[in-house]
Design a protein around this motif. Structure first.
Motif, PDB file in Angstrom:
ATOM      1  N   SER A  70     -53.744 -17.218 -10.715  1.00 46.99           N
ATOM      2  CA  SER A  70     -52.390 -16.976 -11.284  1.00 46.99           C
ATOM      3  C   SER A  70     -51.349 -16.588 -10.427  1.00 46.99           C
ATOM      4  CB  SER A  70     -52.783 -15.729 -12.395  1.00 46.99           C
ATOM      5  OG  SER A  70     -53.645 -16.091 -13.233  1.00 46.99           O
ATOM      6  N   SER A  71     -51.739 -15.664  -9.299  1.00 44.34           N
ATOM      7  CA  SER A  71     -50.854 -15.568  -8.353  1.00 44.34           C
ATOM      8  C   SER A  71     -51.635 -15.444  -6.903  1.00 44.34           C
ATOM      9  CB  SER A  71     -50.137 -13.976  -8.669  1.00 44.34           C
ATOM     10  OG  SER A  71     -50.976 -12.729  -8.635  1.00 44.34           O
ATOM     11  N   TYR A  72     -50.734 -15.394  -5.937  1.00 45.75           N
ATOM     12  CA  TYR A  72     -51.437 -15.200  -4.555  1.00 45.75           C
ATOM     13  C   TYR A  72     -50.340 -14.862  -3.440  1.00 45.75           C
ATOM     14  CZ  TYR A  72     -54.638 -16.559  -0.672  1.00 45.75           C
ATOM     15  OH  TYR A  72     -55.716 -16.605   0.317  1.00 45.75           O
ATOM     16  N   GLU A  73     -50.305 -13.351  -3.313  1.00 53.28           N
ATOM     17  CA  GLU A  73     -49.498 -12.648  -2.675  1.00 53.28           C
ATOM     18  C   GLU A  73     -49.941 -12.210  -1.255  1.00 53.28           C
ATOM     19  OE1 GLU A  73     -47.537  -8.399  -3.261  1.00 53.28           O
ATOM     20  OE2 GLU A  73     -48.671  -8.991  -5.074  1.00 53.28           O
ATOM     21  N   PHE A  74     -49.102 -12.421  -0.243  1.00 53.17           N
ATOM     22  CA  PHE A  74     -49.255 -11.956   1.145  1.00 53.17           C
ATOM     23  C   PHE A  74     -48.450 -10.550   1.337  1.00 53.17           C
ATOM     24  CE2 PHE A  74     -51.080 -15.861   2.182  1.00 53.17           C
ATOM     25  CZ  PHE A  74     -51.689 -15.904   3.503  1.00 53.17           C
ATOM     26  N   LEU A  75     -48.945  -9.605   1.797  1.00 56.49           N
ATOM     27  CA  LEU A  75     -48.390  -8.020   2.206  1.00 56.49           C
ATOM     28  C   LEU A  75     -47.803  -8.320   3.490  1.00 56.49           C
ATOM     29  CD1 LEU A  75     -50.160  -5.384   0.397  1.00 56.49           C
ATOM     30  CD2 LEU A  75     -48.555  -7.189  -0.483  1.00 56.49           C
ATOM     31  N   ASN A  76     -48.561  -9.207   4.515  1.00 53.16           N
ATOM     32  CA  ASN A  76     -47.938  -9.409   5.775  1.00 53.16           C
ATOM     33  C   ASN A  76     -47.821  -8.195   6.624  1.00 53.16           C
ATOM     34  OD1 ASN A  76     -47.425 -12.129   6.012  1.00 53.16           O
ATOM     35  ND2 ASN A  76     -45.502 -11.798   4.277  1.00 53.16           N
ATOM     36  N   LEU A  77     -49.030  -7.215   6.566  1.00 50.78           N
ATOM     37  CA  LEU A  77     -49.160  -6.030   7.418  1.00 50.78           C
ATOM     38  C   LEU A  77     -49.748  -6.910   8.755  1.00 50.78           C
ATOM     39  CD1 LEU A  77     -50.811  -3.575   4.845  1.00 50.78           C
ATOM     40  CD2 LEU A  77     -48.430  -3.715   5.670  1.00 50.78           C
ATOM     41  N   LYS A  78     -49.646  -6.057   9.835  1.00 56.43           N
ATOM     42  CA  LYS A  78     -49.897  -6.646  11.008  1.00 56.43           C
ATOM     43  C   LYS A  78     -51.672  -6.605  10.963  1.00 56.43           C
ATOM     44  CE  LYS A  78     -49.111  -8.167  15.205  1.00 56.43           C
ATOM     45  NZ  LYS A  78     -48.267  -9.351  15.368  1.00 56.43           N
ATOM     46  N   ASP A  79     -52.118  -7.993  11.320  1.00 53.39           N
ATOM     47  CA  ASP A  79     -53.517  -8.345  11.837  1.00 53.39           C
ATOM     48  C   ASP A  79     -54.004  -7.244  12.556  1.00 53.39           C
ATOM     49  OD1 ASP A  79     -55.939  -9.327  11.662  1.00 53.39           O
ATOM     50  OD2 ASP A  79     -55.135 -11.486  11.986  1.00 53.39           O
ATOM     51  N   GLY A  80     -55.109  -6.567  12.505  1.00 49.67           N
ATOM     52  CA  GLY A  80     -55.723  -5.999  13.328  1.00 49.67           C
ATOM     53  C   GLY A  80     -55.203  -4.336  13.362  1.00 49.67           C
ATOM     54  N   SER A  81     -54.505  -3.906  12.540  1.00 48.69           N
ATOM     55  CA  SER A  81     -53.934  -2.768  12.451  1.00 48.69           C
ATOM     56  C   SER A  81     -54.325  -1.943  11.250  1.00 48.69           C
ATOM     57  CB  SER A  81     -52.366  -2.795  12.436  1.00 48.69           C
ATOM     58  OG  SER A  81     -51.682  -3.147  11.152  1.00 48.69           O
ATOM     59  N   LEU A  82     -54.993  -2.609  10.290  1.00 50.25           N
ATOM     60  CA  LEU A  82     -55.250  -1.792   8.846  1.00 50.25           C
ATOM     61  C   LEU A  82     -55.790  -0.472   9.154  1.00 50.25           C
ATOM     62  CD1 LEU A  82     -56.253  -4.593   6.405  1.00 50.25           C
ATOM     63  CD2 LEU A  82     -53.918  -3.637   6.700  1.00 50.25           C
ATOM     64  N   HIS A  83     -56.970  -0.369  10.347  1.00 51.28           N
ATOM     65  CA  HIS A  83     -57.473   1.107  10.377  1.00 51.28           C
ATOM     66  C   HIS A  83     -56.435   1.982  11.183  1.00 51.28           C
ATOM     67  CE1 HIS A  83     -57.714  -1.268  13.953  1.00 51.28           C
ATOM     68  NE2 HIS A  83     -58.123  -0.099  14.895  1.00 51.28           N
ATOM     69  N   PHE A  84     -55.372   1.727  11.483  1.00 48.92           N
ATOM     70  CA  PHE A  84     -54.440   2.644  11.764  1.00 48.92           C
ATOM     71  C   PHE A  84     -53.375   3.118  10.766  1.00 48.92           C
ATOM     72  CE2 PHE A  84     -55.037   0.182  15.829  1.00 48.92           C
ATOM     73  CZ  PHE A  84     -55.789   1.453  16.366  1.00 48.92           C
TER      74      PHE A  84
END
Length: 216
Positions: A70-84
């Protein structure tokens, strides 16, 4: 059964995470329940992988078209940075409130990849935040009653497992995965695991999930 629910939200840290660990489930849901709402969200831009962010975006969107979600969304946060990212629980809570899933499927809390573990851990807080009324969140509150976690690390198998027979859609899943040409060296061994998991339950192919909350 899982496939009789109305709304599903799949959250992956990177392009191809959802497809490799839950692509068969998505295809089976839409095969058995064509009116189901299946929403996919990729948190990062995938730029730390084996290709550019644009290449990975294009691969994922081609896969999404094949799956007919139904939908496919990219948030485009920086790869490798989620734990920060201290805002990650709020971000995921807003996704839950936006899509209002009957079932949420995402990463486990424990994973060798920091982004995966960050997404899984943040989801715990997000599930609570999504159902209350803090002023800093958008949309109406939503209580998600069903949660599954990807089994992304075959060497760290959870005690409780939900096997999903994907035999009838396995060839479709392989076609979907073939879109991720820049990542095939990493992804193809997971397809072999699908066949191994299938043998464990006497079918051609299966995916495994860790059930956290299931009340359907």
């Amino acid at each position: 059964m899982i496939t009789t629910l109305h709304s599903y939200l799949f959250i992956g840290a990177h392009p191809d995470d959802i497809e490799i660990w839950a692509g068969g489930l998505i295809l089976r849901i839409l095969r058995e329940n064509p009116t189901a709402q299946v929403h996919c969200v990729v948190l990062t831009d995938g730029s730390a992988g084996y290709a550019t962010a644009q290449e990975r975006y294009e691969e994922a969107m081609n896969a999404a078209k094949m799956m007919k979600v139904s939908s496919y969304e990219f948030l485009n946060l920086k790869d490798g940075s989620l734990h920060f990212n201290n805002e990650l629980p709020n971000i995921i809570a807003n996704l839950i409130r936006k899509y209002k899933p009957d079932l949420l499927i995402t990463h486990p809390r424990k994973d060798r990849h920091p982004d995966h573990a960050a997404a899984g851990t943040a989801t715990d807080k997000a599930l609570f935040l999504a159902m209350v009324v803090p002023e800093f969140l958008d949309y109406e509150p939503h209580l998600c009653k069903n949660v599954l976690r990807f089994m992304s690390d075959p060497f760290n198998s959870p005690k409780s497992k939900l096997y999903v027979d994907i035999s009838e859609v396995y060839e479709q899943k392989k076609s979907v995965i073939s879109n991720f040409k820049t990542q095939l060296g990493v992804l193809e061994p997971y397809l072999q695991l699908n066949e191994l998991y299938g043998r464990l339950i006497n079918c051609a192919a299966a995916e495994i999930f860790e059930p956290e909350v299931l009340v359907f």
